[in-house]
Design an enzyme around this catalytic site. Structure first.
Site, mmCIF file in Angstrom:
data_model
loop_
_atom_site.group_PDB
_atom_site.id
_atom_site.type_symbol
_atom_site.label_atom_id
_atom_site.label_comp_id
_atom_site.label_asym_id
_atom_site.label_seq_id
_atom_site.Cartn_x
_atom_site.Cartn_y
_atom_site.Cartn_z
ATOM 1 N N LYS A 80 4.620 6.490 2.542
ATOM 2 C CA LYS A 80 4.147 5.194 2.033
ATOM 3 C C LYS A 80 3.875 5.334 0.541
ATOM 4 O O LYS A 80 3.290 6.332 0.096
ATOM 5 C CB LYS A 80 2.879 4.766 2.789
ATOM 6 N N SER A 155 -0.360 -3.430 5.803
ATOM 7 C CA SER A 155 0.420 -3.249 4.595
ATOM 8 C C SER A 155 1.548 -2.231 4.723
ATOM 9 O O SER A 155 2.472 -2.233 3.922
ATOM 10 C CB SER A 155 -0.488 -2.831 3.430
ATOM 11 N N SER A 179 -3.720 -1.246 8.443
ATOM 12 C CA SER A 179 -2.379 -1.155 7.852
ATOM 13 C C SER A 179 -1.442 -0.123 8.452
ATOM 14 O O SER A 179 -0.260 -0.111 8.116
ATOM 15 C CB SER A 179 -2.489 -0.907 6.353
#
Ligand code: GLN
Length: 503
Positions: A80, A155, A179
């Site tokens: 990420k 997210s 997330s």
């Protein structure tokens, strides 16, 4: 090669160890897959074939030299873009960091490299991890591999989509309010965030430091456990890092797959999380899963956590308050973008105006207001009190039950664009995931089927007391085995093929 990308991280690791395939072949197969499908997904913000292949080659060389390597050595991992890396740029999904190159690796990334994992690319995300749909990314939305017209969740939508679409077997995520877990649920993947402080946050771009936690996303419970084993542990660079001896999560997951841990397990169903407004097809899947648990000898207990009702409101004060402070460092001087002219203040203001997107600005304004003199007690202070009450609710609940189960999210993934003009609607979707962050306890999401009305994946969330992370892997793997038995195939195997035809 297509077969190779469908291997779980554990199976891929075993084949690498046995010399059946090389790390270079594994990296190349996933790079090819990214080239094939990422045009329709937009899950990756950066890839660097040369860097990934070089890392893979060095694993192959070390293996050839007879070095003892870890179980996942040579397995590709997607990272990420909130974690800084030396081999690829890091943007956190923001224009303000466009092209930013970190001089060091985040601790969790360094741990993954030391274990022989190969960085296959940086994944797309909501800007500074603020969002539940991935649509706040400055680099475009991510599409859900199950239905390209739908969001992948956020997210960490890039990580979850990458894993679900076989672009990577394993991915890093960060979870401040859901997330990791919510995108995992929306893409039919498994997502785990550990006890607060279990994984180092050093080198993770800070959003709300008292809630942020780095974790893992994969297609199976065992694979998330294997990554957690690598990244859990104390780090002197992170003052909130726990000094705790973690048991082997992979061993817990393997033990769980036998199904044994469900007998006599006390499973709490939280009244406040049995949302009336939840999507029918999701609720139906959840009820089915609960019935499966009772059929295995688990005991279901209804529990009351009266303060969960205020969790979303409190979170959306605490989060912006902390985020507005953390984001003050993007001042046009130290990192990334610089634009405008005139005084330092003019440049700073022009840079922040140009570099931050609407959601980030909204939270900076909200957070700065909540912290301002005269309002601090009414907003931030009260939100902190709610947080304590939620922690007490959990403590009481865990006197009665071993784990708490709920839907990971009240709905399945919605259509792209649907909630973009209505931030409140997106915030409310976090009601199920936020409480775990507020209390710092571990949470796992795993797929339990698809919703009848839209065919989209539904996730089951499990929560346990702090430090009982292994219990979630044990229980999660047991439920996963039941789902596989019911369907006759692992859930991830039913993901749409994608590929050239749909690109
Ligand atoms: N959706 C939540 C938010 O927008 C959670 C984000 C996260 O966990 N990073 O804040």
């Amino acid at each position: 090669m297509t077969e190779l990308i469908r291997l779980t991280a554990a199976d891929l690791g075993a084949k690498l160890a046995a010399g059946e395939i090389s790390a270079v072949e594994a990296a190349q197969a996933h790079l090819d897959r990214i080239a094939e499908v990422d045009g329709s997904l937009n899950a990756f913000l950066a890839t660097d074939a040369e860097a990934s292949l070089a890392a893979a080659r060095s694993i192959d060389e070390r293996r050839a030299a007879g070095e003892e390597l870890g179980e996942l050595a040579g397995v590709p991992v997607a990272i990420k873009d909130i974690l800084v890396t030396t081999d690829m740029p890091t943007t956190a999904g923001s224009r303000i960091l466009e092209g930013y190159q970190s001089p060091f690796d985040a601790t969790s990334v360094a741990q993954a490299r030391a274990a022989g994992l190969v960085n296959i690319g940086k994944t797309n995300m909501d800007e500074f991890a603020m969002g539940s749909s991935n649509e706040t990314s400055a680099y475009g939305a991510v599409h859900n591999p199950w239905n390209l017209d739908r969001i992948p969740g956020g997210s960490g939508g890039g990580s979850a989509a990458a894993v679900a679409a076989f672009e990577a077997p394993l991915a890093f995520g960060s979870d401040t309010g859901g997330s990791i877990r919510q995108p995992a649920a929306f893409t039919g993947s498994v997502g785990f965030k550990g006890t607060y402080g279990s994984v180092s946050r050093y080198g993770a771009i800070a959003m709300a430091s008292s809630l942020d936690q780095i974790g893992s996303c994969a297609r199976t419970v065992l694979d998330t456990a294997l990554l957690q084993d690598i990244i859990s542990g104390h780090d002197a660079h992170d003052s909130t890092s726990l000094n705790h001896e973690w048991p082997s999560f992979a061993a817990a997951a393997r033990e769980g797959a036998s199904g044994a841990p469900l007998k006599g397990l006390r499973v709490g169903l939280v009244k406040q999380l049995m949302l009336d407004g939840a999507q029918e097809g999701a609720k139906a899947r959840f009820e089915e899963a609960v019935a499966m648990l009772t059929a295995q000898g688990a005991e279901v207990v209804e529990i009351d956590t009266p303060h969960f009702e205020y969790a979303v409101a409190a979170y959306y004060l605490l989060h912006p308050a902390e985020a507005s402070s953390n984001l003050a460092k993007f001042d046009s001087v130290r990192y990334g973008l610089r634009t405008g002219q005139g005084t330092v203040e003019d440049v700073m203001s022009a840079t922040r105006a140009a570099g931050f997107g609407a959601e980030v600005k909204r939270r900076i304004i909200l957070g700065t207001y909540a912290l301002s003199a005269g309002y601090y007690d009414a907003y931030y202070g009260n939100a902190q009190k709610v947080r304590t009450l939620i922690q007490r609710d959990f403590a009481q609940a865990f006197e009665q039950v071993d784990v708490i189960a709920s839907l990971t999210a009240p709905t399945t993934a919605w259509e792209l664009g649907k909630k973009q003009d209505d931030p409140m609607a997106a915030y409310l979707n976090d009601a199920t995931t936020i409480p775990a962050n507020m209390a710092g306890i571990p949470g796992l999401s795993l797929p339990i089927g698809t919703a009848a009305e839209d065919g989209m994946p539904v996730g089951l969330q499990l929560m346990a007391p702090a430090y009982e992370d292994a219990r979630l892997f044990r229980t999660g793997a047991a439920i996963e085995a039941l789902i596989t038995e019911r369907d006759g195939t692992p859930f991830w195997a039913s993901a749409p093929a994608l590929g050239k035809a749909t690109a």
